[in-house]
Design a protein around this motif. Structure first.
Motif, PDB file in Angstrom:
ATOM      1  N   THR A 173      -6.535-108.060 -45.003  1.00  0.00           N
ATOM      2  CA  THR A 173      -7.094-109.355 -45.408  1.00  0.00           C
ATOM      3  C   THR A 173      -6.212-110.507 -44.932  1.00  0.00           C
ATOM      4  OG1 THR A 173      -8.210-108.392 -47.320  1.00  0.00           O
ATOM      5  CG2 THR A 173      -7.765-110.766 -47.402  1.00  0.00           C
ATOM      6  N   ARG A 174      -4.901-110.324 -45.001  1.00  0.00           N
ATOM      7  CA  ARG A 174      -3.976-111.376 -44.546  1.00  0.00           C
ATOM      8  C   ARG A 174      -4.204-111.714 -43.072  1.00  0.00           C
ATOM      9  NH1 ARG A 174       0.364-112.754 -47.682  1.00  0.00           N
ATOM     10  NH2 ARG A 174       0.342-111.735 -49.713  1.00  0.00           N
ATOM     11  N   LEU A 175      -4.430-110.679 -42.272  1.00  0.00           N
ATOM     12  CA  LEU A 175      -4.649-110.903 -40.835  1.00  0.00           C
ATOM     13  C   LEU A 175      -6.028-111.507 -40.578  1.00  0.00           C
ATOM     14  CD1 LEU A 175      -2.984-107.648 -39.438  1.00  0.00           C
ATOM     15  CD2 LEU A 175      -2.049-109.973 -39.404  1.00  0.00           C
ATOM     16  N   LEU A 176      -7.018-111.102 -41.369  1.00  0.00           N
ATOM     17  CA  LEU A 176      -8.356-111.695 -41.249  1.00  0.00           C
ATOM     18  C   LEU A 176      -8.328-113.172 -41.633  1.00  0.00           C
ATOM     19  CD1 LEU A 176     -10.257-108.691 -42.810  1.00  0.00           C
ATOM     20  CD2 LEU A 176     -10.723-109.586 -40.516  1.00  0.00           C
ATOM     21  N   GLN A 177      -7.576-113.488 -42.690  1.00  0.00           N
ATOM     22  CA  GLN A 177      -7.454-114.892 -43.119  1.00  0.00           C
ATOM     23  C   GLN A 177      -6.752-115.745 -42.065  1.00  0.00           C
ATOM     24  OE1 GLN A 177      -5.396-114.392 -46.861  1.00  0.00           O
ATOM     25  NE2 GLN A 177      -7.284-114.392 -48.063  1.00  0.00           N
ATOM     26  N   ALA A 178      -5.916-115.088 -41.242  1.00  0.00           N
ATOM     27  CA  ALA A 178      -5.217-115.810 -40.172  1.00  0.00           C
ATOM     28  C   ALA A 178      -6.115-116.012 -38.953  1.00  0.00           C
ATOM     29  CB  ALA A 178      -3.960-115.048 -39.769  1.00  0.00           C
ATOM     30  N   GLY A 179      -7.348-115.489 -39.034  1.00  0.00           N
ATOM     31  CA  GLY A 179      -8.314-115.717 -37.954  1.00  0.00           C
ATOM     32  C   GLY A 179      -8.499-114.556 -36.990  1.00  0.00           C
ATOM     33  N   HIS A 180      -7.804-113.446 -37.224  1.00  0.00           N
ATOM     34  CA  HIS A 180      -7.954-112.283 -36.335  1.00  0.00           C
ATOM     35  C   HIS A 180      -9.250-111.535 -36.633  1.00  0.00           C
ATOM     36  CE1 HIS A 180      -3.840-112.606 -34.796  1.00  0.00           C
ATOM     37  NE2 HIS A 180      -3.463-112.846 -36.038  1.00  0.00           N
ATOM     38  N   THR A 181      -9.944-111.144 -35.571  1.00  0.00           N
ATOM     39  CA  THR A 181     -11.150-110.320 -35.743  1.00  0.00           C
ATOM     40  C   THR A 181     -11.011-108.972 -35.042  1.00  0.00           C
ATOM     41  OG1 THR A 181     -12.141-111.410 -33.818  1.00  0.00           O
ATOM     42  CG2 THR A 181     -12.725-112.279 -36.020  1.00  0.00           C
ATOM     43  N   LYS A 182     -10.017-108.881 -34.148  1.00  0.00           N
ATOM     44  CA  LYS A 182      -9.760-107.590 -33.472  1.00  0.00           C
ATOM     45  C   LYS A 182      -8.397-107.092 -33.948  1.00  0.00           C
ATOM     46  CE  LYS A 182     -11.639-106.552 -29.652  1.00  0.00           C
ATOM     47  NZ  LYS A 182     -11.962-106.334 -28.218  1.00  0.00           N
ATOM     48  N   ILE A 183      -8.427-106.341 -35.042  1.00  0.00           N
ATOM     49  CA  ILE A 183      -7.199-105.855 -35.672  1.00  0.00           C
ATOM     50  C   ILE A 183      -7.087-104.349 -35.469  1.00  0.00           C
ATOM     51  CG2 ILE A 183      -5.944-105.637 -37.860  1.00  0.00           C
ATOM     52  CD1 ILE A 183      -7.624-108.088 -38.843  1.00  0.00           C
ATOM     53  N   ALA A 184      -6.027-103.924 -34.819  1.00  0.00           N
ATOM     54  CA  ALA A 184      -5.810-102.492 -34.595  1.00  0.00           C
ATOM     55  C   ALA A 184      -5.328-101.841 -35.891  1.00  0.00           C
ATOM     56  CB  ALA A 184      -4.778-102.283 -33.493  1.00  0.00           C
ATOM     57  N   PHE A 185      -5.764-100.604 -36.113  1.00  0.00           N
ATOM     58  CA  PHE A 185      -5.280 -99.805 -37.244  1.00  0.00           C
ATOM     59  C   PHE A 185      -4.547 -98.608 -36.656  1.00  0.00           C
ATOM     60  CE2 PHE A 185      -5.895 -96.450 -40.493  1.00  0.00           C
ATOM     61  CZ  PHE A 185      -5.242 -97.069 -41.549  1.00  0.00           C
ATOM     62  N   ASP A 211     -17.163-109.587 -43.031  1.00  0.00           N
ATOM     63  CA  ASP A 211     -18.281-109.374 -42.090  1.00  0.00           C
ATOM     64  C   ASP A 211     -17.805-109.130 -40.666  1.00  0.00           C
ATOM     65  OD1 ASP A 211     -20.349-109.629 -43.977  1.00  0.00           O
ATOM     66  OD2 ASP A 211     -20.162-111.824 -43.913  1.00  0.00           O
ATOM     67  N   VAL A 212     -16.699-108.413 -40.531  1.00  0.00           N
ATOM     68  CA  VAL A 212     -16.197-108.021 -39.209  1.00  0.00           C
ATOM     69  C   VAL A 212     -16.561-106.555 -39.001  1.00  0.00           C
ATOM     70  CG1 VAL A 212     -14.132-107.656 -37.797  1.00  0.00           C
ATOM     71  CG2 VAL A 212     -14.299-109.682 -39.262  1.00  0.00           C
ATOM     72  N   ALA A 213     -17.227-106.257 -37.903  1.00  0.00           N
ATOM     73  CA  ALA A 213     -17.683-104.888 -37.642  1.00  0.00           C
ATOM     74  C   ALA A 213     -16.493-103.944 -37.418  1.00  0.00           C
ATOM     75  CB  ALA A 213     -18.600-104.873 -36.426  1.00  0.00           C
ATOM     76  N   TYR A 214     -16.602-102.754 -37.989  1.00  0.00           N
ATOM     77  CA  TYR A 214     -15.581-101.722 -37.777  1.00  0.00           C
ATOM     78  C   TYR A 214     -15.743-101.141 -36.371  1.00  0.00           C
ATOM     79  CZ  TYR A 214     -13.382 -97.089 -38.089  1.00  0.00           C
ATOM     80  OH  TYR A 214     -12.626 -95.975 -37.842  1.00  0.00           O
ATOM     81  N   ASP A 215     -14.664-101.100 -35.624  1.00  0.00           N
ATOM     82  CA  ASP A 215     -14.692-100.617 -34.238  1.00  0.00           C
ATOM     83  C   ASP A 215     -13.707 -99.462 -34.093  1.00  0.00           C
ATOM     84  OD1 ASP A 215     -14.631-100.181 -31.534  1.00  0.00           O
ATOM     85  OD2 ASP A 215     -14.185-102.260 -30.969  1.00  0.00           O
ATOM     86  N   ALA A 243      -3.833-108.250 -33.328  1.00  0.00           N
ATOM     87  CA  ALA A 243      -2.979-107.966 -34.486  1.00  0.00           C
ATOM     88  C   ALA A 243      -3.097-106.477 -34.803  1.00  0.00           C
ATOM     89  CB  ALA A 243      -3.407-108.796 -35.696  1.00  0.00           C
ATOM     90  N   ALA A 244      -2.171-105.979 -35.629  1.00  0.00           N
ATOM     91  CA  ALA A 244      -2.216-104.562 -36.001  1.00  0.00           C
ATOM     92  C   ALA A 244      -1.676-104.344 -37.405  1.00  0.00           C
ATOM     93  CB  ALA A 244      -1.421-103.713 -35.010  1.00  0.00           C
ATOM     94  N   ILE A 245      -2.306-103.391 -38.091  1.00  0.00           N
ATOM     95  CA  ILE A 245      -1.769-102.822 -39.328  1.00  0.00           C
ATOM     96  C   ILE A 245      -1.237-101.450 -38.935  1.00  0.00           C
ATOM     97  CG2 ILE A 245      -2.331-101.908 -41.616  1.00  0.00           C
ATOM     98  CD1 ILE A 245      -2.620-104.846 -41.607  1.00  0.00           C
ATOM     99  N   VAL A 246       0.040-101.181 -39.229  1.00  0.00           N
ATOM    100  CA  VAL A 246       0.637 -99.885 -38.867  1.00  0.00           C
ATOM    101  C   VAL A 246       1.064 -99.193 -40.158  1.00  0.00           C
ATOM    102  CG1 VAL A 246       2.309 -98.699 -37.397  1.00  0.00           C
ATOM    103  CG2 VAL A 246       1.483-100.969 -36.744  1.00  0.00           C
ATOM    104  N   ALA A 247       0.627 -97.942 -40.322  1.00  0.00           N
ATOM    105  CA  ALA A 247       0.823 -97.249 -41.595  1.00  0.00           C
ATOM    106  C   ALA A 247       2.277 -96.869 -41.856  1.00  0.00           C
ATOM    107  CB  ALA A 247      -0.055 -95.994 -41.638  1.00  0.00           C
TER     108      ALA A 247
END
Length: 337
Positions: A173-185, A211-215, A243-247
């Motif tokens: 959510t933090r990255l989405l709020q910053a305007g990112h729509t292509k976030i790597a997991f 409302d960002v589609a899962y890719d 951007a990326a979220i890394v586990a």
């Protein structure tokens, strides 16, 4: 007299008491006269007698040892968990046998068998996956097992964790709020229950809320180490993620260095949030923004649960969830929030 060959019999003979009396003194039994206790301790000091902990445990039907199964002893997250376990074990006068399983199913079973062969009183099990083979080992064991930083899909084993799904959702959510729509997991094997049924779902929850589609092309699987993260960095760059979220922190360190070496500026061109906030998160440059979790406490609470189970006490809660948070560092832009 060679200290290694001094026996309880030698102490008893020298102190002119029975071996039972020496045993009571050594084990801290209060039912011994003060002057007798002083005499026996003086002889113990004089002869350099060192009671054998295992033999002492067998005599009292307690080996005073705990088996701790750790998937990777070099991983800072698990090392910090182990420190919490060890400190509480020491408080209750238990000894630790630390066994490295190399995140290998075969080795985990072998390690469990070895620990049970050493007649441990209980086991704290850490790892990234819990499969049917390991569950069978738990059932065969006649000692309690507590999971630390690991979820049991069937909730058969007591465990201590954070709420991984909401932690991942908060970070995404933090990255989405910053305007990112292509976030790597970026994670380990998605066949692992914790990854597919908790961490990935948290990531997907946040995307759906915005409302960002899962890719699927933005989901990267590797192993839980630095080299794996470093090797994935080029693929992550090529995916056009911003951007990326890394586990895992060690993977995140690999990703941040790999991107930097590929000419990507973190955080100006690419933002990263990692998952554990172990010591690794602050030795990268820039330092890693991270989900925070009480790593030491997870280990400490798991060990305290185990002491209760070994004493045949009932647990108030079988699966304990500790609070998580977030810390903002250099891998994210501070003007985002």
């Amino acid at each position: 007299m060679d200290k290694q060959t001094v026996t309880i019999y030698d102490v008893a003979r020298e102190a002119k008491v029975s071996m039972a009396t020496v045993s009571r003194v050594v084990n801290g039994n209060a039912n011994v006269k003060a002057e007798t206790k002083e005499k026996v301790n003086a002889v113990i000091a004089k002869l350099g007698y060192r009671p054998n902990a295992v033999a002492r445990g067998l005599a009292s039907r307690r080996t005073t040892t705990i088996g701790v199964v750790i998937p990777d002893v070099t991983n800072h997250y698990f090392a910090e968990l182990a420190r919490g376990i060890d400190d509480v074990a020491a408080m209750y006068h238990y000894q630790i046998i630390l066994a490295n399983s190399d995140e290998s199913n075969t080795k985990e079973i072998q390690v469990m068998e070895n620990l049970l062969g050493k007649q441990v009183d209980g086991i704290v099990f850490m790892g990234n996956i819990l499969n049917d083979d390991i569950r069978d080992e738990f059932k065969k064991a006649d000692v309690p097992v507590v999971l630390a930083g690991l979820l049991d899909e069937y909730e058969e084993q007591p465990s201590v964790n954070i709420e991984y799904r909401s932690a991942m959702s908060d970070a995404t959510t933090r990255l989405l709020q910053a305007g990112h729509t292509k976030i790597a997991f970026v994670t380990g094997d998605l066949d692992h229950y914790m990854n597919k049924a908790h961490k990935l779902l948290g990531y997907q929850d946040a995307l759906a809320a915005y409302d960002v589609a899962y890719d699927e092309k933005l989901v990267f699987q590797g192993t839980y180490d630095y080299q794996s993260g470093y090797q994935l960095a080029q693929e992550i760059k090529d995916s056009e993620a911003t951007a990326a979220i890394v586990a895992n922190d060690e993977m995140a360190a690999g990703v941040i260095n790999g991107l930097t070496d590929a000419g990507v500026n973190v955080p100006d061109d690419f933002e990263i949030i990692t998952g554990n906030d172990s010591k690794v998160a602050v030795i990268t440059r820039p330092q890693l923004s991270s989900i925070t979790q009480p790593i030491y406490d997870i280990g400490a609470v798991a060990m305290r649960m185990l002491t209760k189970l070994m004493n045949h006490e009932e647990l108030a809660v079988n699966n304990i969830v500790l609070p998580h948070g977030y810390v903002d560092r250099g891998s994210t832009k501070h003007d985002n929030m």
